[in-house]
Design an enzyme around this catalytic site. Sequence first.
Site, PDB file in Angstrom:
ATOM      1  N   CYS A  44       0.880  -1.169   0.000  1.00  0.00           N
ATOM      2  CA  CYS A  44       0.000   0.000   0.000  1.00  0.00           C
ATOM      3  C   CYS A  44       0.911   1.209   0.000  1.00  0.00           C
ATOM      4  CB  CYS A  44      -0.919  -0.001   1.228  1.00  0.00           C
ATOM      5  SG  CYS A  44      -1.823   1.551   1.429  1.00  0.00           S
ATOM      6  N   CYS A  83      -0.546   4.328   2.242  1.00  0.00           N
ATOM      7  CA  CYS A  83      -0.564   4.252   3.718  1.00  0.00           C
ATOM      8  C   CYS A  83      -0.147   2.852   4.125  1.00  0.00           C
ATOM      9  CB  CYS A  83      -1.921   4.648   4.280  1.00  0.00           C
ATOM     10  SG  CYS A  83      -3.343   3.908   3.434  1.00  0.00           S
ATOM     11  N   SER A  84      -1.052   2.058   4.673  1.00  0.00           N
ATOM     12  CA  SER A  84      -0.677   0.693   5.065  1.00  0.00           C
ATOM     13  C   SER A  84      -1.893  -0.225   5.052  1.00  0.00           C
ATOM     14  CB  SER A  84      -0.022   0.696   6.445  1.00  0.00           C
ATOM     15  OG  SER A  84      -0.876   1.317   7.389  1.00  0.00           O
ATOM     16  N   CYS A  85      -2.774  -0.080   4.047  1.00  0.00           N
ATOM     17  CA  CYS A  85      -3.948  -0.943   3.922  1.00  0.00           C
ATOM     18  C   CYS A  85      -3.503  -2.409   3.927  1.00  0.00           C
ATOM     19  CB  CYS A  85      -4.707  -0.637   2.633  1.00  0.00           C
ATOM     20  SG  CYS A  85      -5.395   1.026   2.622  1.00  0.00           S
TER      21      CYS A  85
END
Lengths: 194, 93
Positions: free
Chosen positions: A99, A102-104
């Site tokens: 991702c 962000c950090s999905c």
Amino acid sequence: MAAPPTGDSIALLERFVAALAARGIVSEEEIATQIERTDRASPEIGARMVARAWTDPAYRALLLRDGTAAAEQMGVSMAGAPPLGVLEDSATLHHLVVCTLCSCYPRMVLGYPPHWYKSAAYRARAVRDPRGVLAEWGTVLPDGVGVRVVDSTADYRWMVLPQRPAGTEGWDETRLASIVTRDHLVGVALPSAA
Amino acid sequence: MTFQPGQPVRVKRDFPELRGPCHIRTPHYLRGLDGTIERPLGSFANPEDLAFARPAAKVPLYHVRFDQPSLFNEGAKGDTLLVEIFEHWLEAR
């Protein structure tokens, strides 16, 4: 690296949660329930889904068509969670999930994302130099296998269905699940029978 | 749904970041570049409005495939990238 929370930031968080509760947006109970749910999730759930897909063609078809339904069939509550998509590796294609924004991460079936998944280095390099990233993990793809990087930018959460490794013929689901790790489900590594 | 699987598309070369506060799910590195529709993923509330608590219409979302080496002028031939992109960021080519 995030610093440990200080008294000030804890007080700020408490005021923020109280303001959300006062506006009826989210209650402390709902937050606690969500934390408990995420704490309970772990890569073992994803591993069991993969092992079942390797042994049950009907489940494999469901997993690829509707990952959310496939997770629910394993007893995972997906209510309120983003839809789960599953991407199948083949003899000619390997998936790597990142991702960049962000950090999905598919928390409902893998638990909390590891630190490196959230790092700027992984997020920047996975899209630009995926083979270099894989090499640093010690992951060697057979000749003729293309890399497909999956940048998780929006509403889905993505998990990889790796290929069942050679040498696992006749293994039952439990034994198959025991060789599947978080890294295989993100695509930075490949499962093996050893 | 405007786009069909296999259809060539281009990501809009737009940078709303330069015009003021915004929340964009289309990565910078894809703006203005060519890809191909892999498949539609359904419709979802537009995050660009959701982020500001504005009424958010549902917008079709697609998995779009890109040729990976051409994005960065490096990488292995045949490698690809698959990215979720909302319809209003795509144009036919």
